[in-house]
Each structure stands twice: as C-alpha cells, then as structure tokens.
Write a protein that holds these residues in place. Structure first.
Motif, PDB file in Angstrom:
ATOM      1  N   GLY A 108      -4.559  -1.513  -8.924  1.00  0.00           N
ATOM      2  CA  GLY A 108      -4.196  -2.875  -8.563  1.00  0.00           C
ATOM      3  C   GLY A 108      -5.375  -3.601  -7.949  1.00  0.00           C
ATOM      4  O   GLY A 108      -6.500  -3.506  -8.436  1.00  0.00           O
ATOM      5  N   PRO A 109      -5.150  -4.300  -6.826  1.00  0.00           N
ATOM      6  CA  PRO A 109      -6.211  -5.111  -6.238  1.00  0.00           C
ATOM      7  C   PRO A 109      -7.149  -4.336  -5.318  1.00  0.00           C
ATOM      8  O   PRO A 109      -8.087  -4.904  -4.789  1.00  0.00           O
ATOM      9  N   ALA A 117       3.438  -0.257   1.053  1.00  0.00           N
ATOM     10  CA  ALA A 117       4.102   0.584   0.063  1.00  0.00           C
ATOM     11  C   ALA A 117       4.588  -0.240  -1.121  1.00  0.00           C
ATOM     12  O   ALA A 117       4.440   0.167  -2.277  1.00  0.00           O
ATOM     13  N   VAL A 118       5.137  -1.422  -0.849  1.00  0.00           N
ATOM     14  CA  VAL A 118       5.678  -2.250  -1.922  1.00  0.00           C
ATOM     15  C   VAL A 118       4.584  -2.682  -2.895  1.00  0.00           C
ATOM     16  O   VAL A 118       4.834  -2.823  -4.102  1.00  0.00           O
ATOM     17  N   VAL A 119       3.374  -2.887  -2.388  1.00  0.00           N
ATOM     18  CA  VAL A 119       2.267  -3.290  -3.254  1.00  0.00           C
ATOM     19  C   VAL A 119       1.854  -2.140  -4.163  1.00  0.00           C
ATOM     20  O   VAL A 119       1.686  -2.313  -5.379  1.00  0.00           O
ATOM     21  N   LEU A 120       1.704  -0.948  -3.597  1.00  0.00           N
ATOM     22  CA  LEU A 120       1.271   0.199  -4.395  1.00  0.00           C
ATOM     23  C   LEU A 120       2.343   0.609  -5.399  1.00  0.00           C
ATOM     24  O   LEU A 120       2.031   0.983  -6.538  1.00  0.00           O
ATOM     25  N   LYS A 121       3.591   0.518  -5.003  1.00  0.00           N
ATOM     26  CA  LYS A 121       4.683   0.884  -5.910  1.00  0.00           C
ATOM     27  C   LYS A 121       4.751  -0.017  -7.142  1.00  0.00           C
ATOM     28  O   LYS A 121       5.270   0.392  -8.183  1.00  0.00           O
ATOM     29  N   SER A 122       4.255  -1.230  -7.014  1.00  0.00           N
ATOM     30  CA  SER A 122       4.361  -2.198  -8.109  1.00  0.00           C
ATOM     31  C   SER A 122       3.230  -2.099  -9.127  1.00  0.00           C
ATOM     32  O   SER A 122       3.241  -2.811 -10.142  1.00  0.00           O
ATOM     33  N   GLN A 123       2.261  -1.227  -8.902  1.00  0.00           N
ATOM     34  CA  GLN A 123       1.112  -1.138  -9.804  1.00  0.00           C
ATOM     35  C   GLN A 123       1.447  -0.324 -11.048  1.00  0.00           C
ATOM     36  O   GLN A 123       2.247   0.611 -10.998  1.00  0.00           O
ATOM     37  N   LYS A 124       0.790  -0.665 -12.148  1.00  0.00           N
ATOM     38  CA  LYS A 124       1.046   0.000 -13.432  1.00  0.00           C
ATOM     39  C   LYS A 124      -0.189   0.691 -14.007  1.00  0.00           C
ATOM     40  O   LYS A 124      -0.064   1.507 -14.922  1.00  0.00           O
ATOM     41  N   TYR A 125      -1.380   0.344 -13.489  1.00  0.00           N
ATOM     42  CA  TYR A 125      -2.608   0.840 -14.104  1.00  0.00           C
ATOM     43  C   TYR A 125      -3.591   1.320 -13.042  1.00  0.00           C
ATOM     44  O   TYR A 125      -3.597   0.850 -11.907  1.00  0.00           O
ATOM     45  N   ILE A 126      -4.439   2.244 -13.449  1.00  0.00           N
ATOM     46  CA  ILE A 126      -5.657   2.575 -12.714  1.00  0.00           C
ATOM     47  C   ILE A 126      -6.816   2.107 -13.586  1.00  0.00           C
ATOM     48  O   ILE A 126      -6.752   2.210 -14.814  1.00  0.00           O
ATOM     49  N   ARG A 127      -7.833   1.557 -12.973  1.00  0.00           N
ATOM     50  CA  ARG A 127      -8.918   0.963 -13.754  1.00  0.00           C
ATOM     51  C   ARG A 127     -10.252   1.232 -13.070  1.00  0.00           C
ATOM     52  O   ARG A 127     -10.293   1.727 -11.938  1.00  0.00           O
ATOM     53  N   ALA A 128     -11.325   0.899 -13.756  1.00  0.00           N
ATOM     54  CA  ALA A 128     -12.676   1.057 -13.207  1.00  0.00           C
ATOM     55  C   ALA A 128     -13.490  -0.165 -13.576  1.00  0.00           C
ATOM     56  O   ALA A 128     -13.408  -0.661 -14.708  1.00  0.00           O
ATOM     57  N   LEU A 171       4.710   7.054 -11.404  1.00  0.00           N
ATOM     58  CA  LEU A 171       5.479   5.958 -10.792  1.00  0.00           C
ATOM     59  C   LEU A 171       6.642   6.498  -9.967  1.00  0.00           C
ATOM     60  O   LEU A 171       6.982   5.944  -8.912  1.00  0.00           O
ATOM     61  N   GLU A 172       7.245   7.575 -10.423  1.00  0.00           N
ATOM     62  CA  GLU A 172       8.345   8.182  -9.668  1.00  0.00           C
ATOM     63  C   GLU A 172       7.844   8.734  -8.332  1.00  0.00           C
ATOM     64  O   GLU A 172       8.510   8.588  -7.299  1.00  0.00           O
ATOM     65  N   ALA A 173       6.665   9.352  -8.357  1.00  0.00           N
ATOM     66  CA  ALA A 173       6.092   9.860  -7.109  1.00  0.00           C
ATOM     67  C   ALA A 173       5.760   8.723  -6.149  1.00  0.00           C
ATOM     68  O   ALA A 173       5.989   8.824  -4.941  1.00  0.00           O
ATOM     69  N   LEU A 174       5.247   7.623  -6.685  1.00  0.00           N
ATOM     70  CA  LEU A 174       4.918   6.478  -5.833  1.00  0.00           C
ATOM     71  C   LEU A 174       6.168   5.792  -5.300  1.00  0.00           C
ATOM     72  O   LEU A 174       6.121   5.138  -4.246  1.00  0.00           O
ATOM     73  N   SER A 175       7.277   5.929  -6.004  1.00  0.00           N
ATOM     74  CA  SER A 175       8.500   5.240  -5.579  1.00  0.00           C
ATOM     75  C   SER A 175       9.052   5.767  -4.263  1.00  0.00           C
ATOM     76  O   SER A 175       9.851   5.082  -3.606  1.00  0.00           O
ATOM     77  N   ILE A 176       8.652   6.975  -3.846  1.00  0.00           N
ATOM     78  CA  ILE A 176       9.190   7.554  -2.610  1.00  0.00           C
ATOM     79  C   ILE A 176       8.212   7.465  -1.442  1.00  0.00           C
ATOM     80  O   ILE A 176       8.484   7.992  -0.369  1.00  0.00           O
ATOM     81  N   PRO A 202     -13.052   9.208  -5.341  1.00  0.00           N
ATOM     82  CA  PRO A 202     -11.597   9.148  -5.130  1.00  0.00           C
ATOM     83  C   PRO A 202     -11.179   7.835  -4.471  1.00  0.00           C
ATOM     84  O   PRO A 202     -11.966   7.163  -3.806  1.00  0.00           O
ATOM     85  N   ILE A 203      -9.919   7.475  -4.684  1.00  0.00           N
ATOM     86  CA  ILE A 203      -9.301   6.336  -4.012  1.00  0.00           C
ATOM     87  C   ILE A 203      -8.290   6.882  -3.009  1.00  0.00           C
ATOM     88  O   ILE A 203      -7.371   7.626  -3.398  1.00  0.00           O
ATOM     89  N   LEU A 204      -8.429   6.520  -1.746  1.00  0.00           N
ATOM     90  CA  LEU A 204      -7.519   7.005  -0.706  1.00  0.00           C
ATOM     91  C   LEU A 204      -6.814   5.822  -0.052  1.00  0.00           C
ATOM     92  O   LEU A 204      -7.469   4.905   0.456  1.00  0.00           O
ATOM     93  N   PHE A 205      -5.488   5.854  -0.091  1.00  0.00           N
ATOM     94  CA  PHE A 205      -4.678   4.812   0.527  1.00  0.00           C
ATOM     95  C   PHE A 205      -3.914   5.380   1.713  1.00  0.00           C
ATOM     96  O   PHE A 205      -3.404   6.516   1.661  1.00  0.00           O
ATOM     97  N   THR A 206      -3.783   4.571   2.762  1.00  0.00           N
ATOM     98  CA  THR A 206      -2.864   4.851   3.857  1.00  0.00           C
ATOM     99  C   THR A 206      -1.766   3.804   3.815  1.00  0.00           C
ATOM    100  O   THR A 206      -2.041   2.597   3.829  1.00  0.00           O
ATOM    101  N   ILE A 207      -0.521   4.260   3.745  1.00  0.00           N
ATOM    102  CA  ILE A 207       0.615   3.348   3.612  1.00  0.00           C
ATOM    103  C   ILE A 207       0.941   2.772   4.998  1.00  0.00           C
ATOM    104  O   ILE A 207       1.214   3.514   5.946  1.00  0.00           O
ATOM    105  N   THR A 208       0.934   1.442   5.089  1.00  0.00           N
ATOM    106  CA  THR A 208       1.120   0.796   6.388  1.00  0.00           C
ATOM    107  C   THR A 208       2.587   0.523   6.696  1.00  0.00           C
ATOM    108  O   THR A 208       3.000   0.534   7.844  1.00  0.00           O
ATOM    109  N   ASP A 209       3.399   0.206   5.697  1.00  0.00           N
ATOM    110  CA  ASP A 209       4.837  -0.021   5.926  1.00  0.00           C
ATOM    111  C   ASP A 209       5.566  -0.041   4.588  1.00  0.00           C
ATOM    112  O   ASP A 209       4.966   0.075   3.538  1.00  0.00           O
TER     113      ASP A 209
END
Length: 209
Positions: A108-109, A117-128, A171-176, A202-209
């Motif tokens: 995503g962005p 969490a809502v932003v990451l859950k809505s993504q469909k692609y990984i890109r470079a 996507l199922e893993a990200l949904s939880i 690597p891309i590392l995210f910390t979920i804020t809410d």
C-alpha cells in the motif's frame, strides 16, 4: 510514484588531432543495464551523417546526434566515433555501466513503521519501486513471506506468498491483526529489466489500533 528529480547531463568534450567532439549521457553520468540510455553525439565541423558510432561492449543505435545505448555486463565501456568514409577513429569516451539500484518494497502506501490495522487489512498488493532514479522502471514481486507476531498470546503465523497479489491466505492472516501486533513481509524477491533476482529489505509494521 516516482519522485521528480533534476536531470543531469554529462558533457564530455575532447580534441583528437585538432578534431573536437562530444559524447553526452543525457540522464546521468552512469549508464544502466536493462534500460535505454540516451546518448547525444556531435563532432565539430563534421556532418552527422558521416559519423559512425559503436561500443566495445553492448549495443548503440541511433541517427544524427541522438543515440540509445543498451548493455548487459557491468564495467567500463567505450563509445567510439569514426569516419564512415575512411573508417578512421575520430575519438572515444569511457562510461561506467552499472546494474540498476535495488528497489524499495511497499505494501500500500507504506514501506514500514506504524500503521492502522484497517489500512493494512485493506491492501491487495505488495510492490517494489525505485527511489530517486532517472528512469521509469517496473519490478515484479516473485515471492515473499508474511509473519504476524502477537507477543501477549505467543500467537505466530507465517505464510508464503507468490507474486504481487496478496493471496486469500495472506488476506485472511491480515484480517485478524490487532493493536501492537508486529507484521513482517520478508524474503521478498523481485526482478526488474536487468533480469536479476533481488532479495529486498524486509517491511516491518507495528499495528497502532
């Protein structure tokens, strides 16, 4: 989106036996494998149609003052000018031929850090994408691994993905995911126009809410 940057021209002017000539790499002072490198050529008081142009490695094509160089082996290359009528060399200039720099992976962005969490859950692609590069270059994601880590319950999930599209399993893993989870995209392999398989950071995210 690719950032807008200033175009840099390398202008090389030489004199061989009193004959002035110039060879300029229009976009950078380095040539790159896998892309069309524009080259401008001129010889003082010499008709452009009588100028022959060749390279000691790779291929250069064009007419008049505008040429395009393509190569596939990193190192120093020579672009050589000669008189088509006599085949005598007018002059030559050396350039460095490099691989394209490695791109930066994104979901995503974002390329990592804090994310809702809502932003990451809505993504469909990984890109470079390349950062601060003179050429428009596309990359394909070949594969990656997704990790979701939740420390308070020792929850751990690892999924392998193929291609740019996030699969239903990913996507199922990200949904939880929820607040304070750590989400990591790693083992990201991509390839671009120079045909190399690249292991990206690597891309590392910390979920804020």
């Amino acid at each position: 989106m690719k950032k807008s940057i200033a175009i840099i021209g390398l202008f090389i002017c030489h004199s061989v036996l009193g004959q002035h000539f110039s060879i300029s790499a229009d976009r950078n002072n380095v040539l790159y494998i896998g892309v069309d490198n524009p080259i401008s050529i001129a010889v003082e008081n010499f008709p452009s149609e009588q100028i022959g142009v060749k390279a000691n490695k790779g291929d250069i094509q064009g007419t008049g003052k505008r040429y395009v160089y393509r190569g596939d082996e990193p190192g120093n290359i020579w672009i050589i000018l000669y008189n088509k009528a006599t085949l005598e060399e007018i002059g030559r200039s050396s350039f460095r031929l490099n691989y394209i720099p490695s791109p930066v992976p994104y979901v995503g962005p974002s390329g990592g850090g804090n994310i809702q969490a809502v932003v990451l859950k809505s993504q469909k692609y990984i890109r470079a994408q390349l950062e601060n590069f003179d050429f428009e270059v596309s990359y394909n994601i070949n594969s990656f691994t997704l990790n979701v880590i939740r420390t308070d319950t020792c929850f751990f999930k690892e999924i392998k993905g193929v291609g740019n599209l996030l699969s239903n399993e990913v996507l199922e893993a990200l949904s939880i995911i929820r607040k304070n989870d750590i989400v990591i995209f790693k083992n990201i392999y991509a390839n671009g126009p120079d045909r190399r398989s690249l292991l990206l950071t690597p891309i590392l995210f910390t979920i804020t809410d």
